[in-house]
Design an enzyme around this catalytic site. Structure first.
Site, short mmCIF file in Angstrom:
data_model
loop_
_atom_site.label_atom_id
_atom_site.label_comp_id
_atom_site.label_asym_id
_atom_site.label_seq_id
_atom_site.Cartn_x
_atom_site.Cartn_y
_atom_site.Cartn_z
N HIS A 450 0.81 -1.21 0.00
CA HIS A 450 0.00 0.00 0.00
C HIS A 450 0.85 1.27 0.00
O HIS A 450 0.49 2.26 -0.60
CB HIS A 450 -0.92 0.00 1.22
N GLU A 687 -9.00 -7.48 -28.97
CA GLU A 687 -7.98 -7.84 -27.98
C GLU A 687 -7.73 -9.35 -27.97
O GLU A 687 -6.91 -9.85 -27.22
CB GLU A 687 -8.35 -7.33 -26.58
N ASP A 711 -4.49 -7.01 -23.54
CA ASP A 711 -4.84 -8.41 -23.74
C ASP A 711 -4.32 -8.93 -25.08
O ASP A 711 -3.91 -10.08 -25.18
CB ASP A 711 -6.36 -8.59 -23.65
N CYS A 758 -6.86 1.40 -27.14
CA CYS A 758 -7.10 1.81 -25.75
C CYS A 758 -6.28 1.00 -24.76
O CYS A 758 -6.51 1.08 -23.56
CB CYS A 758 -8.58 1.76 -25.42
C1 PEP Z 1 -6.78 -4.10 -23.03
O1 PEP Z 1 -6.86 -5.31 -22.87
O2 PEP Z 1 -5.86 -3.55 -23.69
C2 PEP Z 1 -7.78 -3.20 -22.42
C3 PEP Z 1 -7.76 -1.91 -22.65
O3 PEP Z 1 -8.67 -3.77 -21.57
P1 PEP Z 1 -8.35 -4.13 -20.02
O4 PEP Z 1 -6.96 -3.60 -19.74
O5 PEP Z 1 -9.41 -3.47 -19.24
O6 PEP Z 1 -8.42 -5.62 -20.03
MG MG Z 2 -8.71 -6.17 -22.11
#
Ligand code: PEP
Ligand code: MG
Length: 825
Positions: A450, A687, A711, A758
């Site tokens: 933490h 992904e 992912d 993303c």
């Molecule tokens: C990803 O897998 O790149 C993604 C943006 O989703 P998360 O990180 O929430 O699995």
């Molecule tokens: Mg993901």
């Protein structure tokens, strides 16, 4: 309640067993020790003492007497004769310690004398089953067939230590409390057993992550299961295991052995990168309370109890004050650490042994100190490393109360410098003066501790786990701490210091310049538009993201709506939250990803059976299509907000066209249910490699793609995303992943769809250039990264980015690919 008497040749042993059993039986149970002879310290048993103990423990429900060896039995029998009331006293052949603990738990739950005696007798079975012994003496009878169930439930085990004795005792207490016959089995384990026996329940061996299959028959079946579900939802009275983020990535191959001897000038200590940035300054040791616990003669137990209660109250006030201070400096989520600390102050596991020790003649500070050590030991003994780290939190709470009793508190530095400590507790971190602390170096701890999380939230560079040698560094020794590389240089040479100072200066200037232009639209130097959006995991981050230059939200991780609560959020609540975010975005687009539960994001409201490979299991859209009601509720909420704001919907973890079609059908139903026919852009995350490779087929059926490179990299490289040992396979723009980006963009272009990214890659300035060069037109990232990602895009022409991307596709590895982009900056 049935009373219990513990007879032993040793007074200390009898009292010790009573203390242990008290943990299970609670303070209301009549539990008496009858050990030793009149003369202090002499071993033996005394019938008169046993008689007095039985009398004290007696109630209408009777008394169970447990004994150790030989003459203990004779003394007990003689005591019963003296009492002249043998009917309500039962002598137990059970093993003393295990029997007393099991009997106490059974008695607490209101069991009859016969049942308590049976529990005590079967107590060895718990140990035998844990040791894998073939047949335990007195083991409970094999499960008889459960009657046909009137109600059933699957309950997730989500407390840190699983169904060990105390949580199991609570389970049994509740199961006994209803007019229903309750049976329980562990999913994937043996047949169901009666849930009214502590031995049975402990012998299931259910641990964190397991699922209990509970069935009940009888008039109060539903009530019994509701109560057990409520118990499971709050971690069987232990609280839920603390969720922690994935550890920082440190390539193991690069970590040399940590020196233990006193470091000398020029030594480099290697630890774990816990919070980024460079810090330079003299070592400032956190002053620990002087020496061991001061010894003093205990006053009367009542007086010691008062002192302890007063110190706990003082600690409660201090923790609450730290909570407020950290909430202001770092945000409410980080301050939530202190809720767990407040809960520990009321935790029976701390209070009961402390009270027992005081009753036995200990001082308040010794009693609390030892109780905290015991509980911390239990955490340290757990298999799960993340949970082992929570021992530091227990010790922190221990120190708070002991400090309030003895006046010895740790204090932060009075002069500017780098704080050096063995382990930094959240209380220490909260107490540091940000004006004086340039960085944090600790000998122990991991990036998930933490204190490390707080350091990140406070923007202080930190390296943890540097080894005990760190503590031998002399006060005032110049240190150079690199929170990105995870190293501390002791008394660095002048030129290295100058170099680091310049690096720090340059980084600060870069950041300041980027911040000044953060509100310009994202674009390359020659004006090709690349929108720079924010990823949000909480509603309150929206306004801050806009401040930092977000042109919209490219990924709203809606999991936050579902976390840490036993029930699903209803449609109105979801509408309200989405609306609040949309309002904060003031007309900027908002891409709402539907629930991506499963794998590393388990949810209490959607308990799932354990999976051997959760990342390859029922997660994302797969779970949503099994629970269409959950997806339908989310889509109705999204449609209602889309009628007023520019909102888009996005599905996670799509692998096939069939999944898209099925989700679209749910959307159609949601439209019908709400009567809302506003156009809604409906996209998917790419992904799973299958989605990238079949993007040409998918593109026809969706409005946009957003590449989830976290992912996508994990699945492409076959490397679990949270495993720090695999960092070289996971970090940066892997050429194999860039090729999947290229495939996706080509397929989208052919159908006039846009492509965003993303995953974390979007926020890496070098990777951002390569992604723009591959034709990605929206990059969504953590808000703090937006200014510098925009600055990197502004520094290159699109044609140069394209050429760099072409070369990166052919690069040997991610480092080489990144170098190609960096050469443009
Ligand atoms: C990803 O897998 O790149 C993604 C943006 O989703 P998360 O990180 O929430 O699995
Ligand atoms: Mg993901």
């Amino acid at each position: 309640m049935v009373g219990i008497v513990v007879v032993s040749h040793s007074q200390a042993l009898a009292e010790g067993v009573v203390t242990l059993a008290r943990e299970m039986g609670g303070s209301d149970l009549a539990l008496e020790a009858a050990g030793g002879l009149e003369e202090p310290g002499v071993l033996g048993t005394d019938a008169e003492r046993v008689r007095v103990a039985i009398e004290r423990a007696m109630s209408d429900d009777g008394v169970l007497v447990l004994m150790d060896l030989g003459s203990a039995l004779m003394s007990a029998e003689f005591a019963i004769e003296m009492l002249g009331d043998g009917a309500r006293v039962k002598l137990s052949e059970a093993p003393l310690v295990e029997g007393a603990v099991a009997a106490a738990a059974a008695a607490r739950s209101g069991a009859s004398l016969e049942e308590v005696a049976a529990e005590a007798r079967g107590a060895l079975a718990m140990k035998a089953s844990q040791l894998g012994a073939e047949e335990a003496p007195g083991a409970p009878a094999p499960a008889e067939a459960a009657p046909p169930a009137d109600a059933e439930a699957a309950l997730a085990v989500r407390n840190a230590i699983g169904l060990h004795a105390r949580p199991a005792a609570r389970f049994v207490e509740i199961a006994r409390g209803f007019d229903a016959e309750v049976h329980v089995a562990k999913a994937g384990g043996g047949p169901p057993v009666r849930a009214t026996s502590l031995t049975n329940v402990v012998a299931l061996g259910a641990r964190l992550g397991d699922t209990l299959l509970v069935s009940a028959s009888g008039p109060q079946s539903a009530e019994a299961l509701d109560a057990l579900r409520a118990l499971a939802d709050e971690g069987f009275g232990d609280g839920l295991a603390v969720a922690t983020p994935a550890p920082a990535r440190v390539p193991v191959a690069e970590a040399p052995a940590t020196p233990e001897a006193a470091p000398v000038a020029g030594d480099v200590l290697t630890g774990v990168a816990a919070s980024g940035g460079v810090a330079i300054g003299p070592a400032r040791h956190l002053r620990a309370p002087a020496g061991p616990l001061p010894e003093r003669a205990a006053e009367a137990p009542e007086r010691e109890r008062e002192k302890l209660d007063g110190a706990i109250a003082a600690a409660r006030d201090a923790i609450a004050a730290d909570r407020v201070a950290v909430a202001e400096r770092a945000g409410a989520a980080e301050a939530a650490i202190f809720d767990a600390h407040l809960a520990l102050l009321d935790d029976e596991a701390m209070l009961e042994p402390a009270h027992a020790a005081i009753a036995g003649g200990a001082t308040a500070e010794r009693a609390w100190h030892d109780a905290a050590e015991q509980v911390a030991d239990r955490y340290r003994a757990l298999d799960e490393p993340l949970l082992r780290e929570r021992a530091a939190d227990v010790l922190d709470v221990g120190q708070r109360v002991v400090g309030a009793l003895t006046g010895a508190q740790r204090s932060g530095p009075a002069e500017p410098g780098i704080v050096v400590a063995g382990e930094l507790t959240p209380a220490d971190a909260a107490g540091l003066d940000p004006a004086l602390v340039r960085g944090i170096a600790t000998a122990h701890g991991a990036a998930t501790a933490h204190a490390a999380i707080l350091a990140r939230a406070l923007g202080l560079p930190a390296v943890v786990g540097l080894g005990r040698g760190l503590l031998a560094v002399e006060e005032g020794t110049p240190l150079l701490l690199d929170g990105d590389a995870g190293v501390v240089q002791v008394d660095p040479p002048e030129d290295m210091l100058r170099d680091a100072e310049e690096r720090r200066e340059r980084a600060a200037q870069r950041r300041a310049a980027a911040l000044e232009r953060a509100h310009e639209p994202g674009a390359t130097r020659d004006g090709a538009r690349v929108e720079v959006f924010a990823n949000l995991g909480k509603a309150r981050e929206a306004a801050e993201a806009v401040e930092l230059g977000a042109e919209g939200v490219g990924l709203l991780r809606t999991e936050f709506l579902f976390l840490d609560r036993p029930e699903l959020p209803d449609e109105d609540e979801q509408v309200q939250t989405l609306r609040d975010i949309a309002v904060a975005l003031d007309g900027r687009p908002l891409v709402v990803r539907t629930l991506d539960a499963g794998a590393d994001k388990p949810l209490p409201a959607l308990p799932m059976p354990p999976e051997a490979n959760p990342f390859l299991g029922v997660r994302g859209i797969r779970l949503a299509l099994q629970r269409r009601d959950v997806l339908a509720t989310q889509l109705r909420a999204i449609l209602r907000v889309a009628a007023e704001h520019p909102v888009k919907a996005m599905l996670p973890m799509v692998a096939t066209l069939a999944e898209v079609r099925a989700a679209r059908a749910v959307l159609d139903e949601a439209r019908e249910a709400t009567g809302i026919d506003t156009p809604l852009e409906f996209g998917i995350m790419v992904e799973v490699p299958a989605a990238a490779l079949t993007a040409a087929n998918l593109a026809e059926h969706v409005d946009f793609f957003s590449l989830g490179t976290n992912d996508l990299t994990q699945y492409t490289m076959a490397a679990e995303r949270g495993d720090e040992r695999l960092a070289p396979l996971l970090a940066g723009p892997q050429p194999a992943v860039l090729r999947l980006v290229r495939e996706t963009v080509a397929a989208a272009d052919a159908h006039g769809r846009w492509v965003g990214v993303c995953g974390e890659l979007a926020g890496d300035p070098a990777a951002a250039i390569l992604l723009a060069g591959l034709g990605v037109t929206e990059l969504s990232m953590a808000p703090a990264l937006i200014p510098e990602a925009k600055a990197a895009l502004r520094a290159v022409d699109l044609s140069a980015a394209r050429a760099a991307a072409e070369s990166a596709l052919e690069a040997e590895d991610a480092d080489a690919a990144r170098e190609i982009a960096l050469s443009l900056l």
